[in-house]
Design a protein around this motif. Sequence first.
Motif, PDB file in Angstrom:
ATOM      1  N   ARG A  65       0.859  -1.179   0.000  1.00 46.55           N
ATOM      2  CA  ARG A  65       0.000   0.000   0.000  1.00 46.55           C
ATOM      3  C   ARG A  65       0.899   1.234   0.000  1.00 46.55           C
ATOM      4  NH1 ARG A  65      -2.861  -0.185   5.319  1.00 46.55           N
ATOM      5  NH2 ARG A  65      -4.031   1.602   4.529  1.00 46.55           N
ATOM      6  N   PRO A  66       0.523   2.274  -0.757  1.00 40.79           N
ATOM      7  CA  PRO A  66       1.331   3.503  -0.756  1.00 40.79           C
ATOM      8  C   PRO A  66       1.553   4.062   0.648  1.00 40.79           C
ATOM      9  CG  PRO A  66      -0.286   3.565  -2.524  1.00 40.79           C
ATOM     10  CD  PRO A  66      -0.589   2.345  -1.722  1.00 40.79           C
ATOM     11  N   GLU A  67       0.575   3.864   1.536  1.00 40.06           N
ATOM     12  CA  GLU A  67       0.716   4.371   2.902  1.00 40.06           C
ATOM     13  C   GLU A  67       1.869   3.670   3.617  1.00 40.06           C
ATOM     14  OE1 GLU A  67      -1.942   4.911   6.986  1.00 40.06           O
ATOM     15  OE2 GLU A  67      -2.877   4.228   5.121  1.00 40.06           O
ATOM     16  N   CYS A  68       2.015   2.349   3.406  1.00 39.25           N
ATOM     17  CA  CYS A  68       3.133   1.624   4.016  1.00 39.25           C
ATOM     18  C   CYS A  68       4.460   2.099   3.444  1.00 39.25           C
ATOM     19  CB  CYS A  68       2.971   0.122   3.783  1.00 39.25           C
ATOM     20  SG  CYS A  68       1.574  -0.613   4.652  1.00 39.25           S
ATOM     21  N   LEU A  69       4.473   2.400   2.170  1.00 45.64           N
ATOM     22  CA  LEU A  69       5.697   2.891   1.536  1.00 45.64           C
ATOM     23  C   LEU A  69       6.085   4.255   2.096  1.00 45.64           C
ATOM     24  CD1 LEU A  69       7.672   1.984  -0.690  1.00 45.64           C
ATOM     25  CD2 LEU A  69       6.274   3.245  -2.335  1.00 45.64           C
ATOM     26  N   ARG A  70       5.102   5.140   2.258  1.00 48.60           N
ATOM     27  CA  ARG A  70       5.374   6.476   2.791  1.00 48.60           C
ATOM     28  C   ARG A  70       5.815   6.428   4.250  1.00 48.60           C
ATOM     29  NH1 ARG A  70       1.625   9.700   3.770  1.00 48.60           N
ATOM     30  NH2 ARG A  70      -0.230   8.405   3.459  1.00 48.60           N
ATOM     31  N   HIS A  71       5.243   5.482   4.996  1.00 46.43           N
ATOM     32  CA  HIS A  71       5.500   5.423   6.431  1.00 46.43           C
ATOM     33  C   HIS A  71       6.585   4.418   6.797  1.00 46.43           C
ATOM     34  CE1 HIS A  71       1.167   7.087   7.208  1.00 46.43           C
ATOM     35  NE2 HIS A  71       1.997   7.988   6.730  1.00 46.43           N
ATOM     36  N   GLY A  72       7.275   3.854   5.800  1.00 42.80           N
ATOM     37  CA  GLY A  72       8.350   2.916   6.085  1.00 42.80           C
ATOM     38  C   GLY A  72       9.455   3.581   6.888  1.00 42.80           C
ATOM     39  N   ARG A  73       9.920   2.900   7.952  1.00 46.83           N
ATOM     40  CA  ARG A  73      10.890   3.495   8.883  1.00 46.83           C
ATOM     41  C   ARG A  73      12.175   2.679   8.891  1.00 46.83           C
ATOM     42  NH1 ARG A  73       6.046   2.979  10.618  1.00 46.83           N
ATOM     43  NH2 ARG A  73       6.493   1.143  11.914  1.00 46.83           N
ATOM     44  N   ILE A  74      13.301   3.383   8.962  1.00 50.19           N
ATOM     45  CA  ILE A  74      14.611   2.724   8.974  1.00 50.19           C
ATOM     46  C   ILE A  74      15.248   2.790  10.354  1.00 50.19           C
ATOM     47  CG2 ILE A  74      14.989   3.134   6.521  1.00 50.19           C
ATOM     48  CD1 ILE A  74      16.822   5.446   7.270  1.00 50.19           C
ATOM     49  N   ALA A  75      14.527   3.316  11.327  1.00 48.19           N
ATOM     50  CA  ALA A  75      14.999   3.372  12.712  1.00 48.19           C
ATOM     51  C   ALA A  75      13.791   3.408  13.629  1.00 48.19           C
ATOM     52  CB  ALA A  75      15.892   4.593  12.935  1.00 48.19           C
ATOM     53  N   SER A  76      13.999   3.034  14.883  1.00 51.14           N
ATOM     54  CA  SER A  76      12.926   3.067  15.871  1.00 51.14           C
ATOM     55  C   SER A  76      12.818   4.451  16.485  1.00 51.14           C
ATOM     56  CB  SER A  76      13.183   2.035  16.972  1.00 51.14           C
ATOM     57  OG  SER A  76      13.236   0.728  16.436  1.00 51.14           O
ATOM     58  N   CYS A  77      11.631   4.752  17.026  1.00 48.80           N
ATOM     59  CA  CYS A  77      11.398   6.033  17.699  1.00 48.80           C
ATOM     60  C   CYS A  77      10.440   5.784  18.858  1.00 48.80           C
ATOM     61  CB  CYS A  77      10.834   7.065  16.730  1.00 48.80           C
ATOM     62  SG  CYS A  77      10.512   8.681  17.462  1.00 48.80           S
ATOM     63  N   GLY A  78      10.992   5.667  20.066  1.00 52.50           N
ATOM     64  CA  GLY A  78      10.146   5.378  21.213  1.00 52.50           C
ATOM     65  C   GLY A  78       9.481   4.020  21.060  1.00 52.50           C
ATOM     66  N   GLU A  79       8.165   3.991  21.155  1.00 53.68           N
ATOM     67  CA  GLU A  79       7.427   2.733  21.043  1.00 53.68           C
ATOM     68  C   GLU A  79       7.224   2.294  19.595  1.00 53.68           C
ATOM     69  OE1 GLU A  79       3.774   3.332  23.051  1.00 53.68           O
ATOM     70  OE2 GLU A  79       4.635   3.231  25.067  1.00 53.68           O
ATOM     71  N   VAL A  80       7.553   3.169  18.664  1.00 50.63           N
ATOM     72  CA  VAL A  80       7.347   2.859  17.241  1.00 50.63           C
ATOM     73  C   VAL A  80       8.571   2.103  16.720  1.00 50.63           C
ATOM     74  CG1 VAL A  80       6.916   3.813  14.965  1.00 50.63           C
ATOM     75  CG2 VAL A  80       5.958   4.934  16.982  1.00 50.63           C
ATOM     76  N   HIS A  81       8.354   0.868  16.284  1.00 51.52           N
ATOM     77  CA  HIS A  81       9.469   0.028  15.850  1.00 51.52           C
ATOM     78  C   HIS A  81       9.944   0.414  14.452  1.00 51.52           C
ATOM     79  CE1 HIS A  81       6.051  -1.948  13.838  1.00 51.52           C
ATOM     80  NE2 HIS A  81       6.948  -2.369  12.958  1.00 51.52           N
ATOM     81  N   SER A  82      11.141  -0.033  14.116  1.00 53.15           N
ATOM     82  CA  SER A  82      11.687   0.163  12.775  1.00 53.15           C
ATOM     83  C   SER A  82      11.169  -0.930  11.854  1.00 53.15           C
ATOM     84  CB  SER A  82      13.216   0.127  12.826  1.00 53.15           C
ATOM     85  OG  SER A  82      13.757   0.054  11.523  1.00 53.15           O
ATOM     86  N   ASN A  83      10.856  -0.563  10.610  1.00 54.88           N
ATOM     87  CA  ASN A  83      10.472  -1.576   9.613  1.00 54.88           C
ATOM     88  C   ASN A  83      11.700  -2.251   9.008  1.00 54.88           C
ATOM     89  OD1 ASN A  83       8.096   0.819   8.851  1.00 54.88           O
ATOM     90  ND2 ASN A  83       7.483  -1.199   9.576  1.00 54.88           N
ATOM     91  N   LEU A  84      12.813  -1.542   8.972  1.00 53.17           N
ATOM     92  CA  LEU A  84      14.044  -2.111   8.428  1.00 53.17           C
ATOM     93  C   LEU A  84      14.644  -3.065   9.452  1.00 53.17           C
ATOM     94  CD1 LEU A  84      16.144  -2.154   6.147  1.00 53.17           C
ATOM     95  CD2 LEU A  84      17.307  -0.257   7.300  1.00 53.17           C
ATOM     96  N   VAL A  85      14.919  -4.296   9.024  1.00 52.61           N
ATOM     97  CA  VAL A  85      15.439  -5.327   9.916  1.00 52.61           C
ATOM     98  C   VAL A  85      16.952  -5.403   9.771  1.00 52.61           C
ATOM     99  CG1 VAL A  85      15.369  -7.784  10.496  1.00 52.61           C
ATOM    100  CG2 VAL A  85      13.292  -6.625   9.728  1.00 52.61           C
TER     101      VAL A  85
END
Length: 648
Positions: free
Chosen positions: A452-472
């Motif tokens: 989904r374009p939303e997942c692409l836009r919101h893809g994360r390469i680092a964690s921020c607080g409780e929000v995990h990183s999508n990049l493994v």
Amino acid sequence: MSFNLKDVEEWGEANGESDDTMRSLRRVPARLGLLDADLASISANPVRYDREVAGRGYALVSRAKNIEKNGRREDSRVRALLKRFQAAHLGIVPQNRIVRARYDALVELIEANEGKPGSGKRWNIGRHRSLCALRARATVAPESLTQEEIDRIGREMSADKRKGLRKTVVFLNELARLTNEIPELHEFLPPLQLAPPAGSSWARRMDWDGLPEAFRASFDAAADACVAGEEDLAEAMLARIEAGEDPETVMAEADERGTQEERQVGKPTAAREQYRLAVTWLVRVWENQGNDVDALTDIRELFQKPMIEAAIKDQIARSRNALDLRDPLSSTTLKTRLTSLRTLAKRGLEDMKALAVIRFLQAQHYDVPRKKLAKTGEESGVFMEIDRIFANLRQRPELANIWSNAPRRIADAARDKIETARLKKNCGQELTALRMFAGAAAYAVQMSRPMRPECLRHGRIASCGEVHSNLVRTAPGEKLFTFRFAPWEIKNDRWVTVEVVGADAEILREWIETWRPRMIELQKLDKNNVYLFPGTAQPKREEGDPVGLPKGSYSTSAFLELWRDSSKVLGVHETPHRMRHVVALLILALRPGDYAFVSTVLGNTPDVAEKHYGRDDGQAAAREARAAMLAAHPDLFNQLNRRLSHER
């Protein structure tokens, strides 16, 4: 009498038009996925050409290295041919060379006063380009321009180009204030100030300054309340207590406001302008109904159900009956007007009755019809999209190669533009080129496994607080990138893994390590931004999301623009969401009938995959497409096999 492109073709042949021009004209049906015989069904109206043909289907007819540049050149040839045809049949006189020379002289004068920021020049480099559209269409010299000429040019333009003309008119008016600084401007300026052109189907302009002063004062008071910050509200409440109002009542209101989540206005000036346009929208309807505008004293007089409903119906009727306006349910104009009125009713007038009326009218005339349209057209719309993409692949098997190698093609073009911009030390051009490379990275992810374009836009390469990183994190030496998306991020409520391998992984690595930090630097973004594609938007927290995503993603519109601009390198544009159909059809060309594998890649079920991609003997069609693609590009499927091997 209305003419079509077949008439233009016959006239061009009779008058010895060049082979390149006639070839460009005859390619138009193929660019639209039509037959050559359909040339007679396409209008010769230049405005309709710009709206319905220009910029479309370049990759369906061109093998040029720079498909976009070649396609724009063909559009330019056809436009010039249509102008000559009009001059011969409709009495429209082509531009005089003397007139052209006057605009050239004005452009040279503006360009002579351009320079880099900090150079002391009046304008930044490129300011003169705003005059190009006017120079191409005007039949009189700049010093002889009249309002009638500006309106004529506006009527012949598409809606998008008309926006540029409005900016040009504003620029011309600004030049009149610079004659002391640049005396040479005197000889090029029209005698009177010009008004921006309205669309041919736009509602008439309203003179805001001509409205009663008391009415405008009531608007200012309401708008001030809408854009007021917390400090302003606190001062207003203190003033009410000092004026003798019951402190308990004021404190109760303050407590209630404290429990409500109200978004602060980020751009007060722009917000006030939207409020003003919405009120003007109602004033126009007030006058249309035979009321006296001079009798208005308070904007509350307009916030009545009959007035608001009449404005909505008028907007819908004009949009549906006009060729140069978008469908009212596709356009956001009506929604924007009603949103502004809701804000004024709630925060400016504190009129809950008016707020409720506006909400119900919006639901009745806009929200519900849009939902019904989406629901009834969704399934058939998907089938039409798939059929169109497959027809393009059969017509032009090279598209498979273009899409399969899209990340590399876009990345190569972006590197060239970045190098050129850096040599020129032009930060603006460099930022544009960096966005193009971001598009290459986005294509690398979508072609690996469409999301989904939303997942692409919101893809994360680092964690921020409780929000995990999508990049493994991967093992040292691994030449791939792995992204993991949790069920709450994915529409199908399941964990999804995306692996980017090979050349695509190298492009993604280059983006993350080299160009993404440079984009953050140029845009002055937070260095700790966690998104793969850094921006300034605040993702909306959906109901059921366990955490709220941090600020700093790309907005929906900005990301689609980035994707569209990157797609120009390919000469063919499909939205990020429609790339799932492209990938599915390429997989079936590689593995005919393997709907189970398609469903694995797309994240749906084999039945859904077969329903969408297996209609009308899909296996036979896939084999036919495969044969055509292999004939054009024997090594194509090796590239696809490498990309898809990690999905097995």
